[in-house]
Structure formats: C-alpha cells, structure tokens
Motif scaffolding. Structure first.
Motif, mmCIF file in Angstrom:
data_model
loop_
_atom_site.group_PDB
_atom_site.id
_atom_site.type_symbol
_atom_site.label_atom_id
_atom_site.label_comp_id
_atom_site.label_asym_id
_atom_site.label_seq_id
_atom_site.Cartn_x
_atom_site.Cartn_y
_atom_site.Cartn_z
ATOM 1 N N HIS A 1 11.213 2.226 -0.271
ATOM 2 C CA HIS A 1 11.303 3.681 -0.316
ATOM 3 C C HIS A 1 11.838 4.155 -1.662
ATOM 4 O O HIS A 1 12.876 3.675 -2.133
ATOM 5 C CB HIS A 1 12.214 4.187 0.807
ATOM 6 C CG HIS A 1 11.697 3.873 2.175
ATOM 7 N ND1 HIS A 1 12.482 3.386 3.192
ATOM 8 C CD2 HIS A 1 10.438 3.971 2.683
ATOM 9 C CE1 HIS A 1 11.741 3.192 4.271
ATOM 10 N NE2 HIS A 1 10.505 3.552 3.986
ATOM 11 N N THR A 2 11.131 5.092 -2.243
ATOM 12 C CA THR A 2 11.569 5.719 -3.490
ATOM 13 C C THR A 2 12.308 7.014 -3.171
ATOM 14 O O THR A 2 12.111 7.607 -2.112
ATOM 15 C CB THR A 2 10.359 6.017 -4.394
ATOM 16 O OG1 THR A 2 9.437 6.852 -3.678
ATOM 17 C CG2 THR A 2 9.649 4.741 -4.813
ATOM 18 N N PRO A 3 13.171 7.468 -4.085
ATOM 19 C CA PRO A 3 13.929 8.702 -3.813
ATOM 20 C C PRO A 3 13.061 9.952 -3.907
ATOM 21 O O PRO A 3 11.941 9.914 -4.421
ATOM 22 C CB PRO A 3 15.000 8.696 -4.909
ATOM 23 C CG PRO A 3 14.423 7.879 -6.003
ATOM 24 C CD PRO A 3 13.553 6.841 -5.354
ATOM 25 N N ILE A 4 13.583 11.043 -3.388
ATOM 26 C CA ILE A 4 12.970 12.364 -3.565
ATOM 27 C C ILE A 4 13.615 12.985 -4.795
ATOM 28 O O ILE A 4 14.831 13.162 -4.850
ATOM 29 C CB ILE A 4 13.202 13.256 -2.336
ATOM 30 C CG1 ILE A 4 12.669 12.580 -1.066
ATOM 31 C CG2 ILE A 4 12.552 14.614 -2.542
ATOM 32 C CD1 ILE A 4 11.195 12.265 -1.086
ATOM 33 N N ILE A 5 12.815 13.287 -5.803
ATOM 34 C CA ILE A 5 13.397 13.789 -7.048
ATOM 35 C C ILE A 5 13.496 15.312 -7.031
ATOM 36 O O ILE A 5 12.871 15.995 -6.220
ATOM 37 C CB ILE A 5 12.606 13.311 -8.288
ATOM 38 C CG1 ILE A 5 11.170 13.856 -8.277
ATOM 39 C CG2 ILE A 5 12.580 11.792 -8.338
ATOM 40 C CD1 ILE A 5 10.408 13.526 -9.552
ATOM 41 N N VAL B 1 3.401 6.122 -7.436
ATOM 42 C CA VAL B 1 2.401 5.489 -8.300
ATOM 43 C C VAL B 1 3.096 4.550 -9.287
ATOM 44 O O VAL B 1 2.644 3.419 -9.523
ATOM 45 C CB VAL B 1 1.565 6.539 -9.052
ATOM 46 C CG1 VAL B 1 0.599 5.865 -10.027
ATOM 47 C CG2 VAL B 1 0.786 7.416 -8.080
ATOM 48 N N ASN B 2 4.215 5.009 -9.847
ATOM 49 C CA ASN B 2 4.978 4.155 -10.764
ATOM 50 C C ASN B 2 5.422 2.870 -10.077
ATOM 51 O O ASN B 2 5.418 1.784 -10.676
ATOM 52 C CB ASN B 2 6.205 4.904 -11.291
ATOM 53 C CG ASN B 2 5.853 6.066 -12.195
ATOM 54 O OD1 ASN B 2 4.729 6.158 -12.685
ATOM 55 N ND2 ASN B 2 6.793 6.966 -12.404
ATOM 56 N N VAL C 1 4.856 1.218 1.054
ATOM 57 C CA VAL C 1 5.622 1.925 0.025
ATOM 58 C C VAL C 1 5.511 3.421 0.272
ATOM 59 O O VAL C 1 4.441 3.925 0.651
ATOM 60 C CB VAL C 1 5.097 1.588 -1.389
ATOM 61 C CG1 VAL C 1 5.903 2.330 -2.461
ATOM 62 C CG2 VAL C 1 5.129 0.081 -1.633
ATOM 63 N N GLY C 2 6.601 4.152 0.077
ATOM 64 C CA GLY C 2 6.565 5.602 0.231
ATOM 65 C C GLY C 2 7.881 6.219 -0.175
ATOM 66 O O GLY C 2 8.867 5.512 -0.422
ATOM 67 N N GLY C 3 7.898 7.538 -0.252
ATOM 68 C CA GLY C 3 9.153 8.235 -0.491
ATOM 69 C C GLY C 3 10.079 8.061 0.689
ATOM 70 O O GLY C 3 9.653 7.716 1.800
ATOM 71 N N ILE C 4 11.363 8.309 0.473
ATOM 72 C CA ILE C 4 12.339 8.141 1.548
ATOM 73 C C ILE C 4 12.040 9.083 2.715
ATOM 74 O O ILE C 4 12.476 8.829 3.853
ATOM 75 C CB ILE C 4 13.780 8.367 1.005
ATOM 76 C CG1 ILE C 4 14.833 7.868 1.995
ATOM 77 C CG2 ILE C 4 13.992 9.809 0.614
ATOM 78 C CD1 ILE C 4 14.843 6.387 2.209
ATOM 79 N N TYR D 1 0.833 -1.199 0.000
ATOM 80 C CA TYR D 1 0.000 0.000 0.000
ATOM 81 C C TYR D 1 0.871 1.253 0.000
ATOM 82 O O TYR D 1 2.033 1.244 0.383
ATOM 83 C CB TYR D 1 -0.920 0.012 1.227
ATOM 84 C CG TYR D 1 -0.513 0.958 2.332
ATOM 85 C CD1 TYR D 1 -1.252 2.106 2.616
ATOM 86 C CD2 TYR D 1 0.642 0.729 3.091
ATOM 87 C CE1 TYR D 1 -0.874 2.981 3.632
ATOM 88 C CE2 TYR D 1 1.018 1.592 4.112
ATOM 89 C CZ TYR D 1 0.265 2.715 4.375
ATOM 90 O OH TYR D 1 0.643 3.593 5.366
ATOM 91 N N VAL D 2 0.255 2.343 -0.465
ATOM 92 C CA VAL D 2 0.773 3.701 -0.272
ATOM 93 C C VAL D 2 -0.366 4.544 0.277
ATOM 94 O O VAL D 2 -1.516 4.410 -0.156
ATOM 95 C CB VAL D 2 1.290 4.333 -1.583
ATOM 96 C CG1 VAL D 2 1.693 5.784 -1.338
ATOM 97 C CG2 VAL D 2 2.468 3.576 -2.144
ATOM 98 N N GLY D 3 -0.045 5.399 1.240
ATOM 99 C CA GLY D 3 -1.025 6.360 1.729
ATOM 100 C C GLY D 3 -0.729 7.735 1.159
ATOM 101 O O GLY D 3 0.413 8.187 1.182
#
Length: 316
Positions: free
Chosen positions: A200-204, A50-51, A172-175, A33-35
């Motif tokens: 965790h995905t990076p902050i772009i 989302v990706n 799932v979420g950003g770092i 999940y992502v919130g």
C-alpha cells in the motif's frame, strides 16, 4: 538500493513483510498488479502506484495493469463505451510514464469479468461477505454512498476475485484500498485461492494541503500544460522550513527524487546561486534549515514535474 529496499521505497504498508521476504526467496519473477478504474483524469496520486510498479519491474516482478472498465461502469462513471475510451487513454498515459509496453500485461476487465467462471466466483464470495463488510470496503473509493447501489456493493467483491483470476502474488494500491485487499486476503482462501500479499502506498496531499482528489480540484493532472503546472505551484501550500504535511516536498519525495539522483534548484547569484541536493534526505535537511526559500522549492518542483510529464503530453 537493493531489491528489498526498492520494493519498500515510499510504501506505507506491506501485508506482510515476512511473506514478501519468503516470496523473494522462492520466486525469481513474482507477479504484481494494480487495478485502475478509468473514471477521469490521471493525477499524481494515481502516478504514485505507477511509480511503485516501476520499482517492482526493476526488482524483477512481472506486472499486470488492470484497466477496470466494468468496475467504472458499476460505479456509475459512464457507459461501457465511455469508460473503455477512458481506459485506452489511461493505458497511453501509463506507458508514457515509463511502464514498458512489452513487459507490462495490460488487461481490460471486460476481457474476462463477464465470463461464467468469473461470475460464479463473485457469487461465491458474496455468500461469504456481509453487506456491512462490503459497504465498509467501498467507503474510501466509492461515491454517492449515502444511497449506494447494489452494483457498488459488488465492486469490492469483484476486486477480490480479480486478484484470484489474474493469478498474481501481490496486490498493489493506495492505502485507501486496504479494506478491499483485506477482504481478498480473508475470503479467497475459502474459495481455494491463495491470499495475496499487499503493498500500500500513501495518499498524498493536494497543492492546497488537503488530500489529493479529483473532487477537490487540488491535483496536478498528467495532461496539465506547463503553464497550468507553473500556476498551481505558485499558489501551492508550502510553509517555510516545514517538512511535514508539505505538498510541494511530497512531490519531490514520491515523484521527482525516485527519477532524478541529483536535484538542482536554479537561483540567481544574488540569492546564493544554484543549489544541488543528492536525494530526498538531503533536500529535507536543506529545506528545514532555511537554506532554500519556499518559492525556490516551488519553482524547482514545477520545472521537474514539467520534465516528467512532457512525455505524457506528447502522446495524448
């Protein structure tokens, strides 16, 4: 790209990879999940997660999207009615970006977060969490933290309990969500729930070369018009030949390349004609070598971003 490679693509951290391997070996259809706090425009920083949900869906995961209207209310982003309206808008955007409405479980926080069992679990976790820990967990995602409200301190506690109540294997979420996720990993077992695996995905970067943020006004929104995206790309920070900390290249890495196997840069014959790259790795090499001018990279980014977001514009 095999199942594990797909899950790990464009990820900054997995806590832990060993747990992920075991999960894939023991469960055919894990849950993730992502919130999302409905608190304004959806920009390409949000679309990064989302990706990742799209990757996980392709890898056989069952996906839940939490439209966290109560969280937004606690974080002073509007009345409950206002944030619910924003949550509905967010849902339409996420579906337009590719999440299958039949295979994705969209949940509003207000559907379950006001029930007695949920609130009792929140209270139990508050007894295990120091005020300093709650504040540190909220630092990256809160606002007005010079004078935080009690509601903002409860926010990360609720986010941990969401993971338990939704019954998911993976958060799932950003770092920037890491501290909250670590609070969940440490606190939930004491309440009798499993510790979640975290991706965790990076902050772009925004187009000005700084962290992409609504407050910095340096982002591409999913509802930007074609003209707006073209104008933003023209003034985007994009040093020639540099592949590190280049916000235009980041658009290709995180948003364009995952959706298009081949990238075509349209150029007049006098400037070498069209240039084709298969995958982000080849694009990096071409740009680093000077074969592709920054303006051509920007024009290509604008063209592909408009193609990706056209589906969103048609439903909002």
């Amino acid at each position: 790209m095999d199942r594990l490679e797909l899950i790990k693509r464009n990820v900054q951290e997995i806590v832990t990879e060993e747990e992920l391997t075991k999960l894939l070996e023991t469960k055919e259809h894990p849950t993730a999940y992502v919130g999302y706090e409905p608190s304004g425009k959806i920009h390409m920083g949000h679309v990064l997660t989302v990706n990742k949900l799209l990757d996980l869906q392709k890898a056989g995961f069952k996906i839940t999207v939490l439209l966290a209207d109560v969280h937004a209310y606690l974080n002073q982003k509007g009345t409950l009615e206002q944030v619910r309206e924003t949550a509905d808008y967010n849902k339409r955007c996420f579906i337009a970006l590719g999440l299958d409405p039949e295979e994705t479980n969209f949940v509003y926080g207000s559907d379950y977060q006001l029930k007695p069992d949920y609130m009792l679990n929140v209270l139990k976790l508050t007894r295990l969490t120091s005020l300093n820990r709650a504040r540190r967990s909220m630092d990256e995602v809160g606002r007005q933290m010079d004078d935080p409200k009690v509601s903002q301190m409860v926010y990360p506690i609720m986010q941990a309990i969401d993971i338990a109540m939704l019954g998911v294997d993976v958060a799932v979420g950003g770092i920037d969500q890491r501290k909250i996720h670590m609070l969940a990993r440490e606190g939930l077992p004491a309440l009798g729930y499993n510790a979640p695996l975290c991706i965790h995905t990076p902050i772009i970067l925004g187009f000005d070369g700084n962290k992409m943020s609504s407050s910095n006004d340096n982002f591409i929104s999913v509802d930007d018009s074609e003209a707006e995206i073209n104008a933003k790309m023209k003034k985007a920070f994009c040093p020639a030949g540099e592949i590190e900390n280049n916000p235009v290249l980041e658009l290709f890495r995180y948003h364009i390349s995952p959706r298009y196997e081949e990238i075509v840069f349209e150029r007049p014959e006098k400037f070498g004609g069209d240039l084709k790259c298969k995958g982000y790795g080849e694009l990096q090499e071409v740009y680093a070598s000077g074969q592709l001018h920054p303006m051509d990279l920007k024009n290509g980014a604008a063209r592909y971003m408009n193609m990706i977001l056209e589906s969103v514009r048609s439903v909002i």
